[in-house]
Scaffold this motif. Structure first.
Motif, mmCIF file in Angstrom:
data_model
loop_
_atom_site.group_PDB
_atom_site.id
_atom_site.type_symbol
_atom_site.label_atom_id
_atom_site.label_comp_id
_atom_site.label_asym_id
_atom_site.label_seq_id
_atom_site.Cartn_x
_atom_site.Cartn_y
_atom_site.Cartn_z
ATOM 1 N N PRO A 226 53.908 30.042 19.773
ATOM 2 C CA PRO A 226 54.392 30.939 18.712
ATOM 3 C C PRO A 226 53.515 30.840 17.462
ATOM 4 O O PRO A 226 52.641 29.972 17.364
ATOM 5 N N GLY A 227 53.796 31.721 16.522
ATOM 6 C CA GLY A 227 53.014 31.727 15.290
ATOM 7 C C GLY A 227 53.293 30.506 14.423
ATOM 8 O O GLY A 227 54.414 30.010 14.355
ATOM 9 N N VAL A 228 52.241 30.012 13.782
ATOM 10 C CA VAL A 228 52.369 28.917 12.821
ATOM 11 C C VAL A 228 51.643 29.332 11.544
ATOM 12 O O VAL A 228 50.792 30.224 11.560
ATOM 13 N N ALA A 229 51.980 28.688 10.437
ATOM 14 C CA ALA A 229 51.344 29.047 9.170
ATOM 15 C C ALA A 229 51.380 27.864 8.209
ATOM 16 O O ALA A 229 52.310 27.049 8.242
ATOM 17 N N ARG B 18 54.175 31.607 0.768
ATOM 18 C CA ARG B 18 53.637 32.537 1.752
ATOM 19 C C ARG B 18 52.470 31.919 2.521
ATOM 20 O O ARG B 18 51.857 30.946 2.079
ATOM 21 N N ASN B 19 52.138 32.547 3.653
ATOM 22 C CA ASN B 19 51.031 32.131 4.506
ATOM 23 C C ASN B 19 49.719 32.260 3.733
ATOM 24 O O ASN B 19 49.338 33.353 3.307
ATOM 25 N N ILE B 20 49.017 31.158 3.560
ATOM 26 C CA ILE B 20 47.791 31.199 2.762
ATOM 27 C C ILE B 20 46.687 32.005 3.454
ATOM 28 O O ILE B 20 45.762 32.484 2.792
ATOM 29 N N ALA B 21 46.780 32.172 4.767
ATOM 30 C CA ALA B 21 45.775 32.970 5.473
ATOM 31 C C ALA B 21 45.912 34.446 5.136
ATOM 32 O O ALA B 21 44.928 35.194 5.172
ATOM 33 N N LEU B 22 47.144 34.885 4.808
ATOM 34 C CA LEU B 22 47.395 36.281 4.474
ATOM 35 C C LEU B 22 47.489 36.508 2.975
ATOM 36 O O LEU B 22 47.373 37.649 2.520
ATOM 37 N N PRO C 292 45.661 34.928 -0.116
ATOM 38 C CA PRO C 292 44.689 34.003 -0.715
ATOM 39 C C PRO C 292 45.118 33.506 -2.091
ATOM 40 O O PRO C 292 44.665 32.445 -2.546
ATOM 41 N N GLU C 293 45.986 34.275 -2.759
ATOM 42 C CA GLU C 293 46.421 33.870 -4.103
ATOM 43 C C GLU C 293 47.429 32.725 -4.063
ATOM 44 O O GLU C 293 47.711 32.100 -5.098
ATOM 45 N N ALA C 294 47.991 32.434 -2.896
ATOM 46 C CA ALA C 294 48.971 31.351 -2.784
ATOM 47 C C ALA C 294 48.281 29.998 -2.978
ATOM 48 O O ALA C 294 47.203 29.745 -2.448
ATOM 49 N N LYS C 295 48.914 29.117 -3.755
ATOM 50 C CA LYS C 295 48.316 27.836 -4.118
ATOM 51 C C LYS C 295 48.971 26.695 -3.345
ATOM 52 O O LYS C 295 50.189 26.642 -3.195
ATOM 53 N N THR C 296 48.137 25.779 -2.856
ATOM 54 C CA THR C 296 48.645 24.581 -2.184
ATOM 55 C C THR C 296 48.528 23.386 -3.121
ATOM 56 O O THR C 296 47.752 23.396 -4.085
ATOM 57 N N LEU C 297 49.296 22.359 -2.833
ATOM 58 C CA LEU C 297 49.298 21.137 -3.646
ATOM 59 C C LEU C 297 48.570 20.042 -2.883
ATOM 60 O O LEU C 297 48.919 19.759 -1.732
ATOM 61 N N PRO C 298 47.536 19.437 -3.442
ATOM 62 C CA PRO C 298 46.806 18.380 -2.741
ATOM 63 C C PRO C 298 47.757 17.282 -2.260
ATOM 64 O O PRO C 298 48.598 16.798 -3.017
#
Length: 572
Positions: A429-432, A444-448, A450-456
């Protein structure tokens, strides 16, 4: 018997005879529309039924035997008020291919098996309906159905071409039959070619310039007139010839148990294919009329329709999208349209059959070919390739298997390929990886996005399926792969579990193993938005305690806040 029990019985009858619901409310204003629609579809049905009999490998008269009693049965028991049942090219071809492997076409044994096939299919329809097995049709996905039908289009056409030229047709697959036709073309009868190709040209002309005319009926009449007026009876044309008027003979076809076993596989394939076609026709009609369709009752209604067809020396019937569309366009309101048609066909059998003696088989072949070409739809394949390349290849596989192998192999390979595709999708199944949309609480899915920010140090992982044995190891591998691919060392994996509605024992063991593996690497496995039933299951096997109550969060935001607090890192 108490008062409520007295009135339960009629309701139970209405469940199996939906006509009892609408007949008491029938409006006089509907009668003229139903009569006109019945007459209109009769004009379409008569020549097509005779033509489709050729696909089934039986005389044209059998096509008319097939029509009336199924119309009456479905009219009383079907849940669609406007769908028309009748002979169908695809199922007739499957019937013909199956029976031809057992009996010689044209023999009495072949005719008996054709009627027995209808009865066997009817029994399966009835049985599946009683046990509410309408879901079985879901095992033929639309792309497989479309690919299969496109293959049937060309198999049917190549089977009719010899009649168009009055030459010997070959045997084998599509390409072998095509090669045999090319080899035999020099022996074509010119009078037959003129009638067949001429009929085909007139059909296309009528469809284009006079679309409201019943083209098949018109061409049949013109063909009869041409043969009669020009005196072509002895010019090499293969005519229907003298037909005794009368009602169809009633009786159970005489076949052996071994013969029934020989056609059972084909019967089951017809049930799948025919039910999918019928439900599609009924659903299309429901869109236009606003009525409700009961899939299981549709199965039940097709049972007696086919049983009665077999008892009256006919062949298979299913719901017809083309004739249903004609009925709706002509103003049909209820199944009175079908009843009118059935009566008109009986009158045709009793009084009008001598009029068809000069109808040539080349014209009937032209009617079939024109109808089949109308089903050819290459645009669907082009669109499917853009939308879903994998499903496109499955559809093409079904199409090619029909052409290179056989009709039954085509549908079998298509269904198997679809099941393999289903298993692959269920196990992959899909993963994100999720990131936070700035100035919001949305992840949101960072692949779709790009403006979404992740936390180190924090990996927010979403799995778009329940966790069950086919995908448990895929989940574990996907999490570990995401950790390995992260731009910075991961300290916490936060699972967004909103889509996980079920976990089985295999998945529970996998989660326990994954939690220990990550803990040995100093990584925390945390969960957010976990549904109560899933969490209760985890608690039952002590997995909740192993993971730690502090690592379960109601929201993704709560999990992020817990991470930042533990790691003394302020927000994102």
């Amino acid at each position: 018997m108490n008062y409520s029990a007295k009135f339960a019985f009629p309701d139970r009858i209405k469940r199996y005879f939906p006509a009892l619901d609408w007949l008491p409310h029938y409006q006089a204003a509907w009668l003229s529309r139903d009569l006109i629609a019945g007459l209109t579809v009769w004009a379409v049905m008569v020549p097509e039924a005779m033509a489709y009999a050729g696909i089934a490998g039986v005389p044209p008269l059998i096509g008319l035997y097939t029509v009336p009693f199924p119309l009456f049965a479905y009219g009383l028991m079907g849940t669609s008020r406007t769908m028309i049942v009748g002979p169908d090219s695809a199922t007739a071809l499957v019937s013909s291919v199956t029976i031809a492997a057992i009996a010689s076409q044209g023999s009495g044994e072949y005719l008996a098996l054709t009627s027995a096939m209808a009865m066997l299919v009817g029994a399966f329809f009835l049985l599946f309906g009683i046990f509410k097995m309408g879901w079985v049709a879901n095992f033929i996905p639309v792309p497989v159905m479309k690919g299969f039908i496109q293959g049937l289009v060309w198999i049917t056409i190549i089977g009719q071409v010899p009649k168009l030229f009055r030459i010997e047709g070959g045997t084998g697959n599509f390409w072998q039959k095509l090669a045999a036709i090319i080899q035999e073309l020099p022996q074509a009868d010119l009078t037959t070619v003129a009638m067949g190709v001429g009929s085909l040209g007139v059909l296309f002309g009528l469809k284009r310039y006079f679309p409201r005319l019943p083209s098949a009926f018109t061409v049949a009449l013109v063909s009869i007139l041409v043969v009669t007026v020009l005196g072509l009876e002895g010019r090499g044309l293969d005519l229907i010839g003298s037909i005794d008027a009368g009602l169809p003979p009633l009786g159970i076809p005489q076949v052996t148990i071994d013969q029934l076993q020989g056609i059972t596989g084909g019967a089951l394939a017809i049930v799948l294919l025919g039910y999918a076609e019928s439900l599609g026709a009924a659903s299309a009609a429901a869109v236009k009329t606003g009525e409700e369709i009961d899939p299981n009752q549709e199965l039940i209604s097709l049972g007696p329709a086919n049983l009665l067809s077999g008892l009256s020396s006919g062949f298979l019937v299913v719901g017809s999208l083309s004739k249903t569309s004609v009925a709706i366009a002509a103003g049909a309101k209820t199944q009175i349209t079908a009843m009118v048609m059935g009566i008109l066909v009986i009158l045709t059998l009793l009084f009008l059959m001598p009029l068809f003696s000069n109808l040539c088989h080349a014209t009937l072949a032209a009617i079939v070919i024109e109808a089949m070409l109308g089903l050819a739809n290459w645009k669907y394949f082009k669109q499917l390739k853009k939308v879903s390349p994998v499903e496109f290849y499955v559809a093409v596989l079904a199409f090619l298997c029909v052409l290179f192998l056989s009709v039954l192999h085509g549908i079998a390979v298509g269904v198997i390929a679809s099941l393999l595709l289903l298993i692959h999708r269920a196990s992959h199944p899909g993963v994100a990886i999720l990131g936070k949309i700035p100035n919001s609480e949305m992840y949101r899915n960072i692949a779709l996005h790009p403006e979404a920010k992740t936390l180190p140090g924090l990996l927010i992982f979403r799995f778009n399926s329940s966790l069950i044995f086919p995908n448990a190891n895929y989940f574990r591998a996907s999490v570990k792969n995401a950790i390995h691919s992260a731009q910075s060392p991961v300290k916490t994996v936060l699972i967004d579990a909103e889509s996980i509605t079920l976990v089985d024992t295999t998945a529970l063991e996998m989660i326990a193993k994954l939690q220990l593996e990550l803990a040995n690497q100093g990584i925390v496995l945390a969960w957010s938005r976990l549904r109560d039933p899933v969490r209760n299951t985890m608690s039952t096997v002590k997995l909740e305690q192993q993971i730690g109550l502090e690592n379960f969060h109601d929201r993704i935001t709560d999990g992020v806040m817990a991470f930042t607090t533990q790691n003394s890192n302020n927000g994102i």
